[in-house]
Design a protein around this motif. Structure first.
Motif, PDB file in Angstrom:
ATOM      1  N   LYS A 141    -129.979 -79.989 -80.269  1.00 42.68           N
ATOM      2  CA  LYS A 141    -131.019 -80.643 -81.060  1.00 42.68           C
ATOM      3  C   LYS A 141    -132.244 -80.890 -80.193  1.00 42.68           C
ATOM      4  O   LYS A 141    -132.127 -81.307 -79.047  1.00 42.68           O
ATOM      5  N   ASN A 142    -133.404 -80.630 -80.798  1.00 43.53           N
ATOM      6  CA  ASN A 142    -134.684 -80.897 -80.140  1.00 43.53           C
ATOM      7  C   ASN A 142    -134.807 -80.231 -78.773  1.00 43.53           C
ATOM      8  O   ASN A 142    -135.304 -80.839 -77.819  1.00 43.53           O
ATOM      9  N   ILE A 143    -134.357 -78.994 -78.688  1.00 43.43           N
ATOM     10  CA  ILE A 143    -134.472 -78.254 -77.433  1.00 43.43           C
ATOM     11  C   ILE A 143    -135.669 -77.326 -77.572  1.00 43.43           C
ATOM     12  O   ILE A 143    -135.718 -76.488 -78.459  1.00 43.43           O
ATOM     13  N   ASP A 144    -136.641 -77.487 -76.697  1.00 43.55           N
ATOM     14  CA  ASP A 144    -137.850 -76.681 -76.789  1.00 43.55           C
ATOM     15  C   ASP A 144    -137.762 -75.455 -75.877  1.00 43.55           C
ATOM     16  O   ASP A 144    -137.061 -75.461 -74.873  1.00 43.55           O
ATOM     17  N   THR A 145    -138.491 -74.429 -76.264  1.00 42.10           N
ATOM     18  CA  THR A 145    -138.465 -73.173 -75.509  1.00 42.10           C
ATOM     19  C   THR A 145    -138.964 -73.368 -74.079  1.00 42.10           C
ATOM     20  O   THR A 145    -138.475 -72.725 -73.163  1.00 42.10           O
ATOM     21  N   GLU A 146    -139.915 -74.246 -73.895  1.00 42.79           N
ATOM     22  CA  GLU A 146    -140.456 -74.487 -72.553  1.00 42.79           C
ATOM     23  C   GLU A 146    -139.370 -74.985 -71.601  1.00 42.79           C
ATOM     24  O   GLU A 146    -139.280 -74.522 -70.465  1.00 42.79           O
ATOM     25  N   ALA A 147    -138.541 -75.909 -72.066  1.00 41.89           N
ATOM     26  CA  ALA A 147    -137.471 -76.438 -71.225  1.00 41.89           C
ATOM     27  C   ALA A 147    -136.441 -75.359 -70.891  1.00 41.89           C
ATOM     28  O   ALA A 147    -135.964 -75.265 -69.754  1.00 41.89           O
ATOM     29  N   VAL A 148    -136.108 -74.534 -71.873  1.00 45.23           N
ATOM     30  CA  VAL A 148    -135.130 -73.461 -71.656  1.00 45.23           C
ATOM     31  C   VAL A 148    -135.683 -72.426 -70.688  1.00 45.23           C
ATOM     32  O   VAL A 148    -135.002 -72.001 -69.753  1.00 45.23           O
ATOM     33  N   GLU A 149    -136.933 -72.027 -70.890  1.00 46.63           N
ATOM     34  CA  GLU A 149    -137.543 -71.043 -69.996  1.00 46.63           C
ATOM     35  C   GLU A 149    -137.618 -71.564 -68.564  1.00 46.63           C
ATOM     36  O   GLU A 149    -137.370 -70.825 -67.609  1.00 46.63           O
ATOM     37  N   LYS A 150    -137.923 -72.837 -68.414  1.00 45.08           N
ATOM     38  CA  LYS A 150    -137.973 -73.451 -67.083  1.00 45.08           C
ATOM     39  C   LYS A 150    -136.581 -73.440 -66.445  1.00 45.08           C
ATOM     40  O   LYS A 150    -136.431 -73.111 -65.265  1.00 45.08           O
ATOM     41  N   ALA A 151    -135.557 -73.790 -67.216  1.00 43.97           N
ATOM     42  CA  ALA A 151    -134.190 -73.825 -66.693  1.00 43.97           C
ATOM     43  C   ALA A 151    -133.733 -72.434 -66.262  1.00 43.97           C
ATOM     44  O   ALA A 151    -133.127 -72.271 -65.194  1.00 43.97           O
ATOM     45  N   ILE A 152    -134.022 -71.429 -67.075  1.00 43.23           N
ATOM     46  CA  ILE A 152    -133.633 -70.058 -66.733  1.00 43.23           C
ATOM     47  C   ILE A 152    -134.371 -69.601 -65.478  1.00 43.23           C
ATOM     48  O   ILE A 152    -133.781 -68.998 -64.577  1.00 43.23           O
ATOM     49  N   LYS A 153    -135.639 -69.900 -65.394  1.00 44.03           N
ATOM     50  CA  LYS A 153    -136.441 -69.505 -64.233  1.00 44.03           C
ATOM     51  C   LYS A 153    -135.924 -70.172 -62.957  1.00 44.03           C
ATOM     52  O   LYS A 153    -135.753 -69.516 -61.925  1.00 44.03           O
ATOM     53  N   LEU A 154    -135.661 -71.461 -63.026  1.00 45.28           N
ATOM     54  CA  LEU A 154    -135.157 -72.172 -61.843  1.00 45.28           C
ATOM     55  C   LEU A 154    -133.797 -71.618 -61.409  1.00 45.28           C
ATOM     56  O   LEU A 154    -133.551 -71.418 -60.220  1.00 45.28           O
TER      57      LEU A 154
END
Length: 137
Positions: A98-111
């Motif tokens: 719930k309420n998971i934004d693409t920016e947070a996911v992209e940041k997590a994958i990149k890190l």
């Protein structure tokens, strides 16, 4: 404690990890094994996916994101001749919450893919790595 790999029979092995866990590896019947466990190269690939999943979960939970499910579909190609290293690996990460934004996911994958996941970073030395994701609510 150190890790140990012990031969069972034919092409079967038992791995004992430093953390106290056991795993079984075996060859396929077509190669003289008995198909009792994962192939070593499969474990390598799943280790990298597990490393990525762990990082992504930790990063998103730290960002207070509510994850209800996560899995990684893996597609890969190997070299045609020995050594049959992975040449292309595609991790497709599916996250439900719930309420998971693409920016947070992209940041997590990149890190994870560039800083934290030693396994996928190591594989990237021989394989072209592709990371895609899908968000579900």
């Amino acid at each position: 404690m150190k890790d140990r790999l012990k031969w069972i029979d034919e092409f079967g092995f038992i791995g004992e990890t430093a953390s106290g866990h056991t795993l079984i590896m075996d060859g396929g019947i077509e190669h003289g094994g008995r198909n009792r466990g994962a192939r070593p190269m499969e474990l390598l690939l799943h280790g990298a996916a597990g490393c990525m999943a762990y990082d992504i979960m930790a990063i998103l939970k730290n960002a207070k994101k509510e994850i209800t499910d996560l899995w990684i579909d893996i597609e890969k190609s190997q070299a045609a001749s020995s050594p049959k290293v992975y040449t292309d690996i595609h991790f497709h990460i599916v996250i439900t919450g719930k309420n998971i934004d693409t920016e947070a996911v992209e940041k997590a994958i990149k890190l994870s893919s560039e800083k934290y996941c030693s396994a996928s970073i190591m594989l990237s030395k021989t394989a072209k790595m592709v990371y895609t994701y899908e968000l579900r609510e």
